[in-house]
Scaffold this motif. Structure first.
Motif, PDB file in Angstrom:
ATOM      1  N   ALA A 240     -17.670  -8.441  24.220  1.00  0.00           N
ATOM      2  CA  ALA A 240     -17.186  -8.269  25.031  1.00  0.00           C
ATOM      3  C   ALA A 240     -15.894  -8.369  24.875  1.00  0.00           C
ATOM      4  N   VAL A 241     -15.106  -8.329  26.018  1.00  0.00           N
ATOM      5  CA  VAL A 241     -13.229  -8.890  26.134  1.00  0.00           C
ATOM      6  C   VAL A 241     -13.345  -9.069  27.498  1.00  0.00           C
ATOM      7  N   VAL A 242     -12.863 -10.725  27.354  1.00  0.00           N
ATOM      8  CA  VAL A 242     -12.710 -11.113  28.953  1.00  0.00           C
ATOM      9  C   VAL A 242     -11.453 -11.502  29.069  1.00  0.00           C
ATOM     10  N   VAL A 243     -11.422 -11.375  30.322  1.00  0.00           N
ATOM     11  CA  VAL A 243      -9.801 -11.726  30.918  1.00  0.00           C
ATOM     12  C   VAL A 243     -10.360 -12.904  31.687  1.00  0.00           C
ATOM     13  N   GLY A 244      -9.413 -13.238  32.667  1.00  0.00           N
ATOM     14  CA  GLY A 244      -9.567 -14.023  34.480  1.00  0.00           C
ATOM     15  C   GLY A 244      -8.462 -13.474  35.660  1.00  0.00           C
ATOM     16  N   GLY A 245      -9.459 -13.424  36.598  1.00  0.00           N
ATOM     17  CA  GLY A 245      -8.470 -13.240  37.989  1.00  0.00           C
ATOM     18  C   GLY A 245      -9.265 -13.473  38.353  1.00  0.00           C
ATOM     19  N   SER A 246      -9.000 -13.200  40.051  1.00  0.00           N
ATOM     20  CA  SER A 246      -9.285 -14.075  41.022  1.00  0.00           C
ATOM     21  C   SER A 246      -9.654 -13.063  41.998  1.00  0.00           C
ATOM     22  N   LEU A 247     -10.465 -13.087  43.041  1.00  0.00           N
ATOM     23  CA  LEU A 247     -11.573 -12.341  43.892  1.00  0.00           C
ATOM     24  C   LEU A 247     -10.502 -12.736  45.675  1.00  0.00           C
ATOM     25  N   ASN A 248      -9.920 -11.352  46.164  1.00  0.00           N
ATOM     26  CA  ASN A 248      -9.702 -11.956  47.196  1.00  0.00           C
ATOM     27  C   ASN A 248      -8.939 -13.530  47.366  1.00  0.00           C
ATOM     28  N   GLY A 249      -8.364 -13.986  45.803  1.00  0.00           N
ATOM     29  CA  GLY A 249      -7.697 -15.166  45.871  1.00  0.00           C
ATOM     30  C   GLY A 249      -8.045 -16.567  46.473  1.00  0.00           C
ATOM     31  N   LYS A 250      -9.611 -16.191  45.901  1.00  0.00           N
ATOM     32  CA  LYS A 250     -10.694 -17.314  47.053  1.00  0.00           C
ATOM     33  C   LYS A 250     -11.285 -17.632  45.911  1.00  0.00           C
ATOM     34  N   VAL A 251     -11.437 -17.527  44.785  1.00  0.00           N
ATOM     35  CA  VAL A 251     -12.429 -17.679  43.871  1.00  0.00           C
ATOM     36  C   VAL A 251     -12.201 -17.348  42.461  1.00  0.00           C
ATOM     37  N   PRO A 252     -11.843 -17.926  41.112  1.00  0.00           N
ATOM     38  CA  PRO A 252     -11.356 -17.204  40.097  1.00  0.00           C
ATOM     39  C   PRO A 252     -12.578 -16.588  39.357  1.00  0.00           C
ATOM     40  N   VAL A 253     -12.756 -15.140  38.397  1.00  0.00           N
ATOM     41  CA  VAL A 253     -13.563 -14.279  38.024  1.00  0.00           C
ATOM     42  C   VAL A 253     -13.287 -14.474  36.965  1.00  0.00           C
ATOM     43  N   SER A 254     -14.780 -14.908  36.058  1.00  0.00           N
ATOM     44  CA  SER A 254     -14.220 -14.325  34.532  1.00  0.00           C
ATOM     45  C   SER A 254     -14.416 -12.736  34.213  1.00  0.00           C
ATOM     46  N   PHE A 255     -13.806 -11.973  33.944  1.00  0.00           N
ATOM     47  CA  PHE A 255     -13.993 -10.306  33.767  1.00  0.00           C
ATOM     48  C   PHE A 255     -13.973  -9.640  32.338  1.00  0.00           C
ATOM     49  N   ALA A 256     -15.775  -9.269  31.834  1.00  0.00           N
ATOM     50  CA  ALA A 256     -15.701  -8.724  30.931  1.00  0.00           C
ATOM     51  C   ALA A 256     -15.264  -7.384  31.594  1.00  0.00           C
ATOM     52  N   LEU A 257     -14.642  -6.525  30.275  1.00  0.00           N
ATOM     53  CA  LEU A 257     -13.982  -4.916  30.423  1.00  0.00           C
ATOM     54  C   LEU A 257     -14.795  -4.322  30.050  1.00  0.00           C
ATOM     55  N   ASP A 258     -15.311  -3.250  30.424  1.00  0.00           N
ATOM     56  CA  ASP A 258     -16.331  -2.372  30.442  1.00  0.00           C
ATOM     57  C   ASP A 258     -15.785  -0.846  30.844  1.00  0.00           C
ATOM     58  N   ALA A 259     -14.921  -0.176  29.920  1.00  0.00           N
ATOM     59  CA  ALA A 259     -14.953   1.524  30.805  1.00  0.00           C
ATOM     60  C   ALA A 259     -16.517   2.003  31.141  1.00  0.00           C
ATOM     61  N   ARG A 260     -16.900   1.330  31.059  1.00  0.00           N
ATOM     62  CA  ARG A 260     -18.526   2.581  30.518  1.00  0.00           C
ATOM     63  C   ARG A 260     -19.602   2.564  32.009  1.00  0.00           C
ATOM     64  N   VAL A 261     -19.041   1.169  32.319  1.00  0.00           N
ATOM     65  CA  VAL A 261     -19.378   1.037  33.810  1.00  0.00           C
ATOM     66  C   VAL A 261     -17.960   1.620  34.902  1.00  0.00           C
ATOM     67  N   PRO A 262     -18.819   2.171  36.076  1.00  0.00           N
ATOM     68  CA  PRO A 262     -18.421   3.214  36.909  1.00  0.00           C
ATOM     69  C   PRO A 262     -17.379   2.479  38.149  1.00  0.00           C
ATOM     70  N   ALA A 263     -17.750   1.351  38.499  1.00  0.00           N
ATOM     71  CA  ALA A 263     -17.447   0.362  38.775  1.00  0.00           C
ATOM     72  C   ALA A 263     -16.852  -1.151  38.794  1.00  0.00           C
ATOM     73  N   ILE A 264     -15.968  -1.786  39.699  1.00  0.00           N
ATOM     74  CA  ILE A 264     -16.044  -3.378  39.651  1.00  0.00           C
ATOM     75  C   ILE A 264     -17.002  -3.460  40.097  1.00  0.00           C
ATOM     76  N   VAL A 265     -17.836  -4.287  39.580  1.00  0.00           N
ATOM     77  CA  VAL A 265     -19.039  -5.017  39.888  1.00  0.00           C
ATOM     78  C   VAL A 265     -18.959  -6.963  39.346  1.00  0.00           C
ATOM     79  N   VAL A 266     -19.239  -7.560  40.389  1.00  0.00           N
ATOM     80  CA  VAL A 266     -18.769  -9.086  40.609  1.00  0.00           C
ATOM     81  C   VAL A 266     -20.512  -9.623  41.698  1.00  0.00           C
ATOM     82  N   THR A 267     -20.666 -10.775  40.283  1.00  0.00           N
ATOM     83  CA  THR A 267     -22.074 -11.874  40.870  1.00  0.00           C
ATOM     84  C   THR A 267     -21.844 -11.852  42.722  1.00  0.00           C
ATOM     85  N   SER A 268     -23.454 -12.400  42.987  1.00  0.00           N
ATOM     86  CA  SER A 268     -23.478 -12.377  44.623  1.00  0.00           C
ATOM     87  C   SER A 268     -22.482 -13.839  44.830  1.00  0.00           C
ATOM     88  N   GLU A 269     -23.237 -14.257  44.030  1.00  0.00           N
ATOM     89  CA  GLU A 269     -22.520 -15.897  43.666  1.00  0.00           C
ATOM     90  C   GLU A 269     -20.583 -16.300  44.102  1.00  0.00           C
TER      91      GLU A 269
END
Length: 541
Positions: A240-269
């Motif tokens: 998987a290709v992984v890039v870093g971003g932030s969610l709502n400007g509050k928490v850093p998130v390591s995202f996998a890029l996967d266009a096969r998944v229809p949605a943007i997904v994050v963990t509950s944590e």
């Protein structure tokens, strides 16, 4: 309980009248000089230093990491390691020192070494190994903002305008953020490895130092740029290709890029840390997981940020089973429908571009402070610290023949009482800021020189090392004008902007005692000057 030094009783800001560690004569400061310093901010003492005297102990219980003085207010701030968190202690120095605030910064796992005041003294910034820059009110300690970057941070400095700040990472990246919103402005890979020092001259020139044995000077200029494009580091993990971003400007998130998944997904944590109240989400969406489709809660109207690129009104699915292990999110089809992604394999960067250009939600073209190389000075030793005098003419540079990296071998030598050797470039040095020429250096420390600070008038230097010593030097003299012993490694030394004090951040041995007190760790030392010292005006006036 181990015996305490007498000055420990001055915790909470008592002032000592007796000189300590002062090997030379000379008056403290004449009353008329003090009055002139008090007339207006920006003035400083100019003259030959003659020694150091104890002024106040601010902390004798914690490991102290970073320390900085306010340019315009009589204040000092330092980062300290508590039992579970790092804290930012802010003290007022107008009269008897008193603590103004002590806010928590981040959990103890991430070191906080970078501390800096804004030019007007109203804000304090911290830079942490968790990758975050945080802003605090300098009077109350109230949190004013946070920005997570993609690399662990070591140092931070404000531009003289106060509109920008620059961070230095452990991997050599210099990042420019706007103030107070901490939006990403620009970046450059300034060093190979640790950025150990950042200092702005009053004309906006930035000096950066690194463990790659370089001090580099950077011109700064404000340029217009687009908010619709960002370049961010990527890596490959398990296909998987992984890039870093932030969610709502509050928490850093390591995202996998996967266009096969229809949605943007994050963990509950990650969702909870970003301010999403997961149990109260009413809507749901089907998301493919490892064992088939999963019904995930849906949070509407969120935002994602990748440096200067911000996506607003984003719908995010919350699903732990839908995110690869070790990551916090997936950028699926709803992301790639809005953002084109390409890869620069040379720089290991993903180029993210909003489709159709920058929409109104992303904002128009923005101004950004941009760094461009001016000069590059190479030294025969690792650079551990960089400061600049009030005129921008000279630098104070910490040089260490051994890499200033604490590892098991270092701790074992300390435990056994093995004394590190002296070396010609285990030294604090005065350096010409235009040419990089070493004007004076003092190789008195044994082993790592972890920090060095130039006086405001550019004539003197204070240095500190893992040999538990602080030395005060002045040009024209090979011998120190003053010294001070500590009980463990010295982490940071700084002259106050007016030249009256030296602040020292050090580690203190952890001892078992009822009140938790140990040996001095955050200390103010008074600077003694020779007869004939004067007060000079603000270099920017």
């Amino acid at each position: 309980m181990r015996a305490r030094r007498g000055l420990v009783a001055l915790l909470a800001g008592g002032v000592l009248a007796a000189a300590g560690g002062c090997a030379h004569g000379g008056a403290r400061l004449a009353p008329d000089l003090v009055s002139r310093l008090d007339e207006a901010p920006g003035r400083h003492v100019s003259g030959a230093v003659t020694g150091l005297e104890e002024h106040a102990v601010l902390n004798n219980a914690d490991f102290i990491w970073g320390l900085a003085f306010s340019p315009r207010e009589r204040r000092v701030a330092y980062s300290r390691l508590g039992s579970k968190s790092y804290f930012l202690s802010i003290w007022a120095l107008d009269g008897t020192p008193r603590k103004l605030a002590d806010p928590a910064v981040n959990p103890y796992e991430s070191d906080v070494e970078g501390v800096a005041f804004s030019p007007d003294g109203g804000l304090v910034a911290t830079a942490s190994r968790d990758g975050a820059v945080r802003l605090f009110d300098a009077a109350t300690g109230e949190a004013r903002g946070v920005r997570f970057t993609e690399e662990p941070l070591a140092v931070v400095a404000f531009h003289p305008s106060g509109r920008w700040l620059v961070t230095g990472s452990t991997q050599g990246l210099l990042s420019v953020l706007s103030v107070p919103d901490l939006a990403h402005a620009s970046e450059t890979r300034g060093h190979a490895g640790m950025v150990s020092g950042l200092a702005f001259a009053h004309d906006g020139t930035l000096y950066s130092g690194g463990w790659d044995k370089h001090v580099r000077a950077w011109r700064t200029a404000v340029e217009s740029g687009s908010a619709g494009t960002a370049r961010t580091r990527f890596e490959r993990r398990g296909g998987a290709v992984v890039v870093g971003g932030s969610l709502n400007g509050k928490v850093p998130v390591s995202f996998a890029l996967d266009a096969r998944v229809p949605a943007i997904v994050v963990t509950s944590e990650a969702a909870t840390a970003a301010g999403i109240d997961v149990p109260f989400l009413k809507e749901s969406v089907d998301v493919p997981g490892a064992m088939g489709n999963v019904v995930a809660r849906l949070a509407r109207g969120q935002s994602l940020r990748f440096k200067s690129l911000t996506l607003t009104d984003v719908d995010v699915a919350v699903c732990d089973a839908c995110v690869p292990q070790g990551l916090q999110g997936v950028l699926g089809g709803s992301f790639t429908h809005r953002v084109d992604v390409s890869f620069d394999e040379v720089s290991d960067e993903a180029v993210l571009t909003l489709q159709g250009g920058a929409p109104a939600a992303a904002g128009p073209a923005t101004e950004a402070l941009v760094l461009s190389p001016r000069s590059d000075f190479t030294f025969p030793a690792h650079v551990s610290d960089v400061t600049v005098d009030a005129r921008g003419a000279r630098l104070g540079v910490g040089l260490s023949e051994q890499k200033p990296e604490r590892d098991r071998a270092v701790y074992e030598r300390e435990r056994k009482g093995v004394r590190e050797p002296q070396g010609p470039f285990n030294a604090g040095a005065l350096v010409d800021a235009a040419s990089g020429e070493v004007l004076h250096k003092w190789p008195l420390h044994h082993g790592v020189v972890s920090t060095a600070a130039i006086s405001p008038d550019g004539r003197s230097l204070v240095s500190g090392g893992w040999d538990k010593r602080v030395y005060l030097f002045t040009e024209g003299s090979a011998e120190p004008k003053g010294s001070r012993d500590f009980d463990w490694s010295v982490r940071r030394v700084r002259f106050s902007p007016d030249g009256q004090w030296v602040g020292v951040a050090a580690w203190t041995p952890q001892v078992v005692s009822r009140d938790g007190e140990s040996d001095p760790a955050a200390v103010l030392l008074g600077v003694r000057y020779a007869e004939g010292a004067t007060v000079v005006g603000d270099a920017t006036q």
